[in-house]
Design a protein around this motif. Structure first.
Motif, PDB file in Angstrom:
ATOM      1  N   PHE A 176       0.837  -1.212   0.000  1.00  0.00           N
ATOM      2  CA  PHE A 176       0.000   0.000   0.000  1.00  0.00           C
ATOM      3  C   PHE A 176       0.872   1.262   0.000  1.00  0.00           C
ATOM      4  CE2 PHE A 176      -2.743  -3.128   2.435  1.00  0.00           C
ATOM      5  CZ  PHE A 176      -3.547  -3.446   1.348  1.00  0.00           C
ATOM      6  N   ASP A 177       1.683   1.374  -1.049  1.00  0.00           N
ATOM      7  CA  ASP A 177       2.706   2.432  -1.091  1.00  0.00           C
ATOM      8  C   ASP A 177       2.628   3.205  -2.416  1.00  0.00           C
ATOM      9  OD1 ASP A 177       4.893   3.948  -0.349  1.00  0.00           O
ATOM     10  OD2 ASP A 177       6.372   2.395  -0.730  1.00  0.00           O
ATOM     11  N   PRO A 178       1.550   3.988  -2.668  1.00  0.00           N
ATOM     12  CA  PRO A 178       0.417   4.265  -1.790  1.00  0.00           C
ATOM     13  C   PRO A 178      -0.769   3.333  -2.067  1.00  0.00           C
ATOM     14  CG  PRO A 178       0.296   5.706  -3.689  1.00  0.00           C
ATOM     15  CD  PRO A 178       1.510   4.825  -3.885  1.00  0.00           C
ATOM     16  N   ILE A 179      -1.731   3.325  -1.140  1.00  0.00           N
ATOM     17  CA  ILE A 179      -2.991   2.628  -1.387  1.00  0.00           C
ATOM     18  C   ILE A 179      -3.744   3.410  -2.474  1.00  0.00           C
ATOM     19  CG2 ILE A 179      -4.195   3.873   0.495  1.00  0.00           C
ATOM     20  CD1 ILE A 179      -5.765   1.165   0.910  1.00  0.00           C
ATOM     21  N   HIS A 180      -4.367   2.702  -3.423  1.00  0.00           N
ATOM     22  CA  HIS A 180      -5.082   3.388  -4.513  1.00  0.00           C
ATOM     23  C   HIS A 180      -6.468   2.768  -4.695  1.00  0.00           C
ATOM     24  CE1 HIS A 180      -4.078  -0.109  -6.931  1.00  0.00           C
ATOM     25  NE2 HIS A 180      -2.776   0.125  -6.799  1.00  0.00           N
ATOM     26  N   ASN A 181      -7.227   3.311  -5.639  1.00  0.00           N
ATOM     27  CA  ASN A 181      -8.614   2.867  -5.823  1.00  0.00           C
ATOM     28  C   ASN A 181      -8.707   1.408  -6.268  1.00  0.00           C
ATOM     29  OD1 ASN A 181      -9.796   5.237  -5.005  1.00  0.00           O
ATOM     30  ND2 ASN A 181      -9.818   6.142  -7.050  1.00  0.00           N
ATOM     31  N   ILE A 205       7.980  -3.117   5.699  1.00  0.00           N
ATOM     32  CA  ILE A 205       9.038  -3.013   4.681  1.00  0.00           C
ATOM     33  C   ILE A 205      10.272  -2.486   5.411  1.00  0.00           C
ATOM     34  CG2 ILE A 205       9.787  -1.963   2.511  1.00  0.00           C
ATOM     35  CD1 ILE A 205       6.899  -1.544   1.739  1.00  0.00           C
ATOM     36  N   ALA A 206      11.381  -3.185   5.272  1.00  0.00           N
ATOM     37  CA  ALA A 206      12.602  -2.744   5.957  1.00  0.00           C
ATOM     38  C   ALA A 206      12.969  -1.342   5.476  1.00  0.00           C
ATOM     39  CB  ALA A 206      13.735  -3.714   5.654  1.00  0.00           C
ATOM     40  N   PRO A 207      13.379  -0.467   6.401  1.00  0.00           N
ATOM     41  CA  PRO A 207      13.670   0.929   6.038  1.00  0.00           C
ATOM     42  C   PRO A 207      14.725   1.047   4.935  1.00  0.00           C
ATOM     43  CG  PRO A 207      13.648   0.657   8.422  1.00  0.00           C
ATOM     44  CD  PRO A 207      13.519  -0.713   7.839  1.00  0.00           C
ATOM     45  N   HIS A 208      15.689   0.098   4.904  1.00  0.00           N
ATOM     46  CA  HIS A 208      16.766   0.204   3.916  1.00  0.00           C
ATOM     47  C   HIS A 208      16.381  -0.381   2.565  1.00  0.00           C
ATOM     48  CE1 HIS A 208      17.224  -3.707   5.994  1.00  0.00           C
ATOM     49  NE2 HIS A 208      17.420  -4.139   4.766  1.00  0.00           N
ATOM     50  N   LYS A 209      15.208  -1.025   2.504  1.00  0.00           N
ATOM     51  CA  LYS A 209      14.836  -1.701   1.261  1.00  0.00           C
ATOM     52  C   LYS A 209      14.444  -0.676   0.196  1.00  0.00           C
ATOM     53  CE  LYS A 209      11.706  -5.096  -0.607  1.00  0.00           C
ATOM     54  NZ  LYS A 209      10.381  -5.674  -0.471  1.00  0.00           N
ATOM     55  N   ALA A 210      14.971  -0.860  -0.999  1.00  0.00           N
ATOM     56  CA  ALA A 210      14.743   0.109  -2.074  1.00  0.00           C
ATOM     57  C   ALA A 210      13.270   0.245  -2.427  1.00  0.00           C
ATOM     58  CB  ALA A 210      15.538  -0.308  -3.308  1.00  0.00           C
ATOM     59  N   GLY A 211      12.491  -0.824  -2.173  1.00  0.00           N
ATOM     60  CA  GLY A 211      11.091  -0.818  -2.576  1.00  0.00           C
ATOM     61  C   GLY A 211      10.208   0.121  -1.770  1.00  0.00           C
ATOM     62  N   SER A 212      10.692   0.556  -0.599  1.00  0.00           N
ATOM     63  CA  SER A 212       9.846   1.376   0.269  1.00  0.00           C
ATOM     64  C   SER A 212      10.058   2.853  -0.041  1.00  0.00           C
ATOM     65  CB  SER A 212      10.191   1.111   1.729  1.00  0.00           C
ATOM     66  OG  SER A 212       9.427   1.958   2.528  1.00  0.00           O
ATOM     67  N   HIS A 213       8.977   3.574  -0.225  1.00  0.00           N
ATOM     68  CA  HIS A 213       9.084   4.984  -0.590  1.00  0.00           C
ATOM     69  C   HIS A 213       8.538   5.882   0.505  1.00  0.00           C
ATOM     70  CE1 HIS A 213      10.223   3.830  -4.669  1.00  0.00           C
ATOM     71  NE2 HIS A 213       9.439   2.805  -4.420  1.00  0.00           N
ATOM     72  N   CYS A 214       7.703   5.313   1.370  1.00  0.00           N
ATOM     73  CA  CYS A 214       7.150   6.062   2.503  1.00  0.00           C
ATOM     74  C   CYS A 214       7.445   5.272   3.761  1.00  0.00           C
ATOM     75  CB  CYS A 214       5.641   6.176   2.357  1.00  0.00           C
ATOM     76  SG  CYS A 214       5.185   7.471   1.225  1.00  0.00           S
ATOM     77  N   ASN A 215       7.513   5.958   4.882  1.00  0.00           N
ATOM     78  CA  ASN A 215       7.745   5.204   6.112  1.00  0.00           C
ATOM     79  C   ASN A 215       6.437   4.547   6.567  1.00  0.00           C
ATOM     80  OD1 ASN A 215       6.210   7.091   7.649  1.00  0.00           O
ATOM     81  ND2 ASN A 215       8.012   8.405   7.863  1.00  0.00           N
ATOM     82  N   ALA A 216       6.564   3.687   7.567  1.00  0.00           N
ATOM     83  CA  ALA A 216       5.421   2.890   8.037  1.00  0.00           C
ATOM     84  C   ALA A 216       4.272   3.781   8.482  1.00  0.00           C
ATOM     85  CB  ALA A 216       5.868   1.988   9.185  1.00  0.00           C
ATOM     86  N   GLN A 217       4.613   4.871   9.169  1.00  0.00           N
ATOM     87  CA  GLN A 217       3.592   5.777   9.685  1.00  0.00           C
ATOM     88  C   GLN A 217       2.787   6.407   8.544  1.00  0.00           C
ATOM     89  OE1 GLN A 217       5.403   8.649  12.228  1.00  0.00           O
ATOM     90  NE2 GLN A 217       3.470   9.351  13.098  1.00  0.00           N
ATOM     91  N   VAL A 268      -6.474  10.452   0.424  1.00  0.00           N
ATOM     92  CA  VAL A 268      -5.097   9.959   0.239  1.00  0.00           C
ATOM     93  C   VAL A 268      -4.332  10.903  -0.680  1.00  0.00           C
ATOM     94  CG1 VAL A 268      -3.681   8.070  -0.682  1.00  0.00           C
ATOM     95  CG2 VAL A 268      -5.726   7.558   0.675  1.00  0.00           C
ATOM     96  N   TYR A 269      -4.986  11.328  -1.759  1.00  0.00           N
ATOM     97  CA  TYR A 269      -4.351  12.262  -2.702  1.00  0.00           C
ATOM     98  C   TYR A 269      -3.998  13.570  -1.986  1.00  0.00           C
ATOM     99  CZ  TYR A 269      -3.608  14.960  -7.005  1.00  0.00           C
ATOM    100  OH  TYR A 269      -3.075  15.736  -8.005  1.00  0.00           O
ATOM    101  N   ALA A 270      -4.914  14.054  -1.153  1.00  0.00           N
ATOM    102  CA  ALA A 270      -4.666  15.296  -0.400  1.00  0.00           C
ATOM    103  C   ALA A 270      -3.480  15.123   0.557  1.00  0.00           C
ATOM    104  CB  ALA A 270      -5.923  15.695   0.377  1.00  0.00           C
ATOM    105  N   TYR A 271      -3.408  13.962   1.205  1.00  0.00           N
ATOM    106  CA  TYR A 271      -2.320  13.683   2.155  1.00  0.00           C
ATOM    107  C   TYR A 271      -0.963  13.636   1.426  1.00  0.00           C
ATOM    108  CZ  TYR A 271       0.349  11.200   5.786  1.00  0.00           C
ATOM    109  OH  TYR A 271       1.293  10.823   6.712  1.00  0.00           O
ATOM    110  N   ILE A 272      -0.943  12.992   0.257  1.00  0.00           N
ATOM    111  CA  ILE A 272       0.300  12.895  -0.532  1.00  0.00           C
ATOM    112  C   ILE A 272       0.777  14.292  -0.926  1.00  0.00           C
ATOM    113  CG2 ILE A 272       1.236  12.174  -2.780  1.00  0.00           C
ATOM    114  CD1 ILE A 272      -0.486   9.608  -2.499  1.00  0.00           C
ATOM    115  N   LYS A 273      -0.163  15.138  -1.354  1.00  0.00           N
ATOM    116  CA  LYS A 273       0.215  16.505  -1.764  1.00  0.00           C
ATOM    117  C   LYS A 273       0.682  17.311  -0.560  1.00  0.00           C
ATOM    118  CE  LYS A 273      -3.484  17.793  -4.082  1.00  0.00           C
ATOM    119  NZ  LYS A 273      -4.393  18.556  -4.998  1.00  0.00           N
ATOM    120  N   GLN A 274      -0.052  17.192   0.542  1.00  0.00           N
ATOM    121  CA  GLN A 274       0.275  17.958   1.753  1.00  0.00           C
ATOM    122  C   GLN A 274       1.688  17.642   2.250  1.00  0.00           C
ATOM    123  OE1 GLN A 274      -2.356  17.088   5.065  1.00  0.00           O
ATOM    124  NE2 GLN A 274      -1.087  18.227   6.497  1.00  0.00           N
ATOM    125  N   HIS A 275       2.053  16.341   2.202  1.00  0.00           N
ATOM    126  CA  HIS A 275       3.351  15.926   2.748  1.00  0.00           C
ATOM    127  C   HIS A 275       4.409  15.741   1.660  1.00  0.00           C
ATOM    128  CE1 HIS A 275       1.823  15.370   6.844  1.00  0.00           C
ATOM    129  NE2 HIS A 275       0.707  14.992   6.261  1.00  0.00           N
TER     130      HIS A 275
END
Length: 214
Positions: free
Chosen positions: A13-18, A43-55, A203-210
């Protein structure tokens, strides 16, 4: 009186989408689940596949399911420091819901490789497997998986509610041509056209905000 079945659906879910959301709603309704929990993977923090943190991934799933009946978030895998095996997660869930049938929802590609999972022989002791598949698509399975299907497959949803675990059920789901990778690339390239159609509005608003995925 036994409770009706609940379901768990994992994903990065990186990001979750419709696509994720509509499929989840479809599965929850088709199987008549009391609740379907979306479970973001560790997703391990060092893994290339992760683009956002868990939070951040957790927050996006929370926003996506807000106000949708039957959809909830389960954060147990995100809250761990290390990746966990599915069997460990299922043991935890079973301990929390001893009197409830549990459906673990996964894609056809996962079933094809299911016999390579850690302690895969034990998984059906804890849950039913619900396999999301394209309508009319027949998977090519090895002998082990074919034997497993012969022993455990159900063509009706009744056993998913009558038994606590042990069945494999194929659920036809609409295939949405949306991928998280495609969304991340579009944002990274500054191309926001159509993103409001691919992502839940909050979700779209959150992505833009951050300013995620920049």
């Amino acid at each position: 009186m036994k409770a009706k079945a609940i379901g768990f659906l994992g994903g990065s879910f990186d990001p979750i989408h419709n696509g994720h959301l509509f499929s989840a709603i479809e599965v929850a309704q088709s199987l008549q689940l009391t609740d379907l929990f979306l479970m973001p993977n560790h997703i391990a923090p060092h893994k290339a596949g992760s683009h956002c943190n868990a939070q951040q991934r957790s927050k996006m799933v929370e926003l996506a399911v807000q106000g949708i009946a039957n959809l909830k978030i389960d954060k147990r895998e995100l809250n761990r420091d290390t990746a966990s095996y599915t069997i460990e997660t299922l043991k935890e869930i079973r301990a929390e819901y001893p009197q409830t049938p549990i459906c673990f929802v996964m894609g056809m590609d996962s079933l094809i490789h299911f016999d390579s999972w850690f302690q895969w022989q034990d998984i059906l002791n804890y849950c039913h497997l619900v396999i999301c598949s394209r309508p009319g698509w027949k998977g090519e399975f090895n002998d082990t998986i074919n034997m497993l299907l012969k022993q455990h497959q159900s063509t009706s949803i009744e056993p998913l509610h009558e038994l606590y675990a042990g069945k494999i059920y194929f659920q036809d789901t609409t295939q949405f041509n949306i991928s998280s990778t495609q969304i991340r690339q579009a944002i990274s390239n500054g191309n926001h056209q159509h993103l409001n159609e691919l992502l839940p509005p909050l979700v779209y608003a959150y992505i833009k905000q951050h300013q995620l995925y920049k």
